[in-house]
Design a protein around this motif. Structure first.
Motif, mmCIF file in Angstrom:
data_model
loop_
_atom_site.group_PDB
_atom_site.id
_atom_site.type_symbol
_atom_site.label_atom_id
_atom_site.label_comp_id
_atom_site.label_asym_id
_atom_site.label_seq_id
_atom_site.Cartn_x
_atom_site.Cartn_y
_atom_site.Cartn_z
ATOM 1 N N ARG A 347 4.571 -0.705 7.371
ATOM 2 C CA ARG A 347 3.713 0.448 6.712
ATOM 3 C C ARG A 347 2.577 0.826 7.405
ATOM 4 N N HIS A 348 2.373 2.161 7.664
ATOM 5 C CA HIS A 348 1.019 2.578 8.469
ATOM 6 C C HIS A 348 0.545 3.626 7.410
ATOM 7 N N VAL A 349 -0.811 3.445 7.408
ATOM 8 C CA VAL A 349 -1.447 4.096 6.594
ATOM 9 C C VAL A 349 -2.835 4.898 7.477
ATOM 10 N N GLU A 350 -3.123 6.068 7.163
ATOM 11 C CA GLU A 350 -4.066 6.817 8.104
ATOM 12 C C GLU A 350 -5.071 6.772 6.982
ATOM 13 N N THR A 351 -6.238 6.704 7.392
ATOM 14 C CA THR A 351 -7.457 6.918 6.371
ATOM 15 C C THR A 351 -8.395 7.805 6.922
ATOM 16 N N LEU A 352 -9.614 8.080 6.091
ATOM 17 C CA LEU A 352 -10.648 8.812 6.594
ATOM 18 C C LEU A 352 -11.369 8.199 7.711
ATOM 19 N N THR A 353 -12.217 8.572 8.453
ATOM 20 C CA THR A 353 -13.175 8.168 9.498
ATOM 21 C C THR A 353 -13.964 6.710 8.976
ATOM 22 N N GLY A 354 -13.858 5.650 9.549
ATOM 23 C CA GLY A 354 -14.818 4.707 9.329
ATOM 24 C C GLY A 354 -14.010 3.316 8.587
ATOM 25 N N PHE A 355 -14.763 2.279 8.993
ATOM 26 C CA PHE A 355 -14.074 1.282 8.459
ATOM 27 C C PHE A 355 -14.212 0.946 7.134
ATOM 28 N N LYS A 356 -15.212 1.568 6.314
ATOM 29 C CA LYS A 356 -15.298 1.502 4.802
ATOM 30 C C LYS A 356 -14.158 1.967 4.284
ATOM 31 N N TRP A 357 -13.224 2.953 4.963
ATOM 32 C CA TRP A 357 -11.832 3.290 4.521
ATOM 33 C C TRP A 357 -10.901 2.448 5.002
ATOM 34 N N LEU A 358 -10.926 2.264 6.471
ATOM 35 C CA LEU A 358 -9.873 1.349 6.864
ATOM 36 C C LEU A 358 -9.851 0.239 6.324
ATOM 37 N N ALA A 359 -10.703 -0.591 5.712
ATOM 38 C CA ALA A 359 -10.511 -1.750 5.425
ATOM 39 C C ALA A 359 -10.172 -1.980 4.061
ATOM 40 N N ARG A 360 -10.047 -0.796 3.364
ATOM 41 C CA ARG A 360 -9.448 -0.479 2.125
ATOM 42 C C ARG A 360 -8.052 0.176 2.310
ATOM 43 N N ALA A 361 -7.438 0.181 3.229
ATOM 44 C CA ALA A 361 -6.238 0.905 3.473
ATOM 45 C C ALA A 361 -4.887 0.373 2.665
ATOM 46 N N ASP A 362 -5.123 -1.043 2.300
ATOM 47 C CA ASP A 362 -3.858 -1.527 1.327
ATOM 48 C C ASP A 362 -4.330 -1.520 0.103
ATOM 49 N N ALA A 363 -5.341 -0.802 -0.448
ATOM 50 C CA ALA A 363 -5.879 -0.697 -1.770
ATOM 51 C C ALA A 363 -4.612 -0.068 -2.562
ATOM 52 N N GLY A 364 -4.251 -0.466 -3.614
ATOM 53 C CA GLY A 364 -3.203 -0.066 -4.699
ATOM 54 C C GLY A 364 -1.635 -0.131 -3.969
ATOM 55 N N LEU A 365 -1.542 -0.985 -3.111
ATOM 56 C CA LEU A 365 -0.120 -1.167 -2.538
ATOM 57 C C LEU A 365 0.348 -2.289 -2.934
ATOM 58 N N GLY A 366 -0.063 -2.850 -4.003
ATOM 59 C CA GLY A 366 0.622 -4.145 -4.315
ATOM 60 C C GLY A 366 0.684 -5.369 -3.690
ATOM 61 N N ALA A 367 2.008 -5.619 -3.175
ATOM 62 C CA ALA A 367 2.207 -6.954 -2.386
ATOM 63 C C ALA A 367 2.082 -6.593 -1.017
ATOM 64 N N GLN A 368 2.106 -5.166 -0.332
ATOM 65 C CA GLN A 368 1.646 -4.818 0.878
ATOM 66 C C GLN A 368 0.272 -5.158 0.965
ATOM 67 N N SER A 369 -0.081 -5.869 2.418
ATOM 68 C CA SER A 369 -1.294 -6.147 2.512
ATOM 69 C C SER A 369 -1.535 -5.869 3.994
ATOM 70 N N LEU A 370 -2.889 -5.591 4.374
ATOM 71 C CA LEU A 370 -3.406 -5.027 5.628
ATOM 72 C C LEU A 370 -3.495 -6.439 6.636
ATOM 73 N N VAL A 371 -2.788 -6.195 7.540
ATOM 74 C CA VAL A 371 -2.803 -6.982 8.869
ATOM 75 C C VAL A 371 -3.466 -6.613 10.003
ATOM 76 N N TYR A 372 -3.866 -5.441 10.178
ATOM 77 C CA TYR A 372 -4.667 -4.801 11.270
ATOM 78 C C TYR A 372 -5.058 -3.321 11.025
ATOM 79 N N ALA A 373 -6.241 -2.962 11.387
ATOM 80 C CA ALA A 373 -6.808 -1.510 11.457
ATOM 81 C C ALA A 373 -7.590 -1.436 12.632
ATOM 82 N N TYR A 374 -7.584 -0.164 13.165
ATOM 83 C CA TYR A 374 -8.510 0.144 14.168
ATOM 84 C C TYR A 374 -8.820 1.733 14.096
ATOM 85 N N GLU A 375 -9.894 1.778 14.994
ATOM 86 C CA GLU A 375 -10.319 3.290 15.119
ATOM 87 C C GLU A 375 -10.717 3.518 16.615
#
Length: 530
Positions: A347-375
């Protein structure tokens, strides 16, 4: 607080004298716009007044943060305080630690500077209620800043930032805020970070020659140790840029993205016959990568590195893990990572600018968890389970692992980029920045784009939309697609335009690349007329 009251209670006689010597116009300007929390915390020039970084601001912000934490029932909890080696960092870091201690918090801090990702890791690892890093990352030498993490080592988002700012307005005069001496911690958490990051290698074994620059920052020594622990012990460093130096004497802007900033690194890489070149920014939370192409070297864009790391991480997950994995990129980054994720069933998630948002990309996605984020601004979160922020040292380990894997297979980064283009189309990205005198000029520029956006770019009719403080312009035809995102910088006096071109690939990849480059040139030419 009036300027006269501020000066009378400034705990630093240097900044007090500086303010007292200002004329009425400049003094009023210093007090008209106090620092506020932007994309990555507070940042401003090191000088007197509430619109800058100084001892009075550090004390008052820390007092305010302590009140917010206490109001949330976290009084007396552990907090982590780190700092880089910029002008004022040692003084501001000590004041931050001592104000927290006087407010009853248990403070973890160090006698020496530490990279920013170490603080993010330490907050998460220790279960601290909050963390503060004194840093201005890649900003010019005159700047410093104050970056705040909450539980889990995540950067703060609203409403916490506004709550802290409201509490600052109620803070006592700086010289009346109590301080309590703090005993520095040992390096157990730093060593735990080193041990964790050294485990990021995926599949590759074998030797690799690395050229590395610390860009006059605080990441050099730890990066060399981490790379060695990960099996990369053939590391050559740019000597003139290795030791921390707050004046950044060899680079006008200590940012590996700036033209010419990586010249010394690429020259070293060529001299020693390196396989890969790595540039850390001054607080080591960002990583830029240089590669050999024939007999020359070039720096990858942040997007190119993001595509490669995203594809590598997803391709080396355990069987079945991709379906529960999330990768993320921001709205100003390339759209290609979404295609790569779909290819791997992630799954890919697009967030607002900044790692304060990228680090929360898996919030509310249940068993799906973040493995990588970049800007695109060379920020990569490669181990979200341990560091929920960008980590230049961790990214360096992983890119070295990727290159070692390629060498073992007779492969290369240029060939890998070609494969992605053949599968998904040619993507090219470029950014254009316009420096502004102050936030008012940036706001005026953005207001013009909001009210009268261009209707044509690079020969394409474009559609304009808005999201937050950004303007999005998109258009294209069956062969080419263009996108421009315009937003004010959250860390520097700039308005930034992020461009992307996607070109379909027919029988000839080189022809598609030439076509994309031509569209990109027209796109940039259009933007420069605004």
């Amino acid at each position: 607080m009036t300027p006269e009251d501020w000066i009378a209670h400034d705990p630093d006689p240097v900044t007090a004298a500086e303010l007292a010597a200002l004329d009425a116009v400049e003094l009023a300007a210093r007090f008209s716009r106090p620092l506020t929390f932007g994309t990555a915390g507070l940042r401003g020039p090191v000088r007197g007044g509430p619109d800058a970084m100084n001892l009075a601001v550090a004390r008052r912000v820390t007092w305010a943060l302590a009140q917010v934490l206490t109001d949330r029932g976290l009084g007396g909890s552990p907090v982590v305080v780190g700092r880089d080696a910029r002008h004022g960092s040692a003084q501001f870091g000590e004041a931050t630690a001592e104000v927290f201690a006087a407010q009853g918090f248990s403070v973890i801090t160090w006698e020496h500077p530490v990279p920013t990702p170490v603080v993010a890791f330490a907050v998460r690892q220790s279960g601290a209620a909050a963390g503060v890093q004194i840093t201005a990352s890649h900003n010019p030498p005159v700047d410093n800043g104050y970056k705040v993490y909450l539980d889990g080592g995540l950067q703060i988002v609203s409403p916490v930032d506004r709550e802290i700012e409201a509490a600052i307005a109620l803070a006592p005069p700086a010289d009346q805020i109590p301080r309590l001496a703090v005993q520095p911690a040992d390096d157990a958490l730093v060593e735990a970070y080193l041990a964790r990051v050294a485990t990021l290698r995926r599949t590759a074994q074998g030797r690799l020659r690395v050229a590395l620059t610390a860009m006059h920052g605080v990441g050099g020594e730890l990066a060399v140790r981490v790379l060695g622990a990960a099996g990369f012990d053939d590391v050559h460093t740019v000597t003139s840029q290795f030791a921390p130096d707050p004046d950044f004497p060899t680079v006008p802007f200590p940012n590996p993205e700036e033209p010419g900033a990586a010249d010394a690194l690429l020259e070293l890489a060529k001299q020693v016959g390196a396989d890969i070149a790595v540039a850390l920014d001054p607080d080591a939370d960002r990583c830029a990568v240089g590669i050999p192409v024939g007999d020359r070297w070039r720096m990858l864009s942040g997007d190119e590195t993001g595509w490669l790391l995203g594809d590598y991480i997803l391709s080396t997950l355990p069987p079945g893990r991709a379906a529960t994995s999330v990768v993320a990129s921001s709205v100003v980054s390339s759209q290609l990572l979404a295609k790569i994720a779909a290819d791997h069933g992630a799954r890919h998630v697009e967030t607002l600018t900044g790692f304060k948002w990228l680090a929360r990309a898996d919030a509310g996605l249940g068993a799906q968890s973040l493995v990588y984020a970049y800007e695109e601004a060379i920020g990569h979160c490669v181990d979200p389970a341990a560091v929920r922020d960008k980590d230049g040292i961790g990214a360096a380990v992983l890119i070295c692992d990727l290159v070692t894997s390629f060498i073992a297979q007779g492969d290369s980064i240029p060939a890998a980029l070609d494969r992605l283009a053949l599968r998904h189309g040619v993507y090219t990205t470029a950014a254009v920045s316009r420096r502004v005198a102050d936030p008012a000029e940036a706001a005026a520029m953005m207001a013009r784009l909001h009210t009268t956006p261009p209707t044509e770019l690079a020969g394409f009719a474009v559609h304009a939309t808005q999201q937050g403080d950004a303007v999005f312009l998109t258009g294209g035809d069956q062969q080419s697609w263009v996108r421009v995102v315009v937003r004010p910088s959250g860390t520097e006096p700039k308005v930034k335009c992020y461009t992307e071109v996607r070109q379909k690939v027919g029988a000839d990849l080189a022809d598609a690349r030439r076509g994309a480059a031509a569209v990109q040139d027209r796109l940039l030419e259009s933007i420069r007329t605004w």
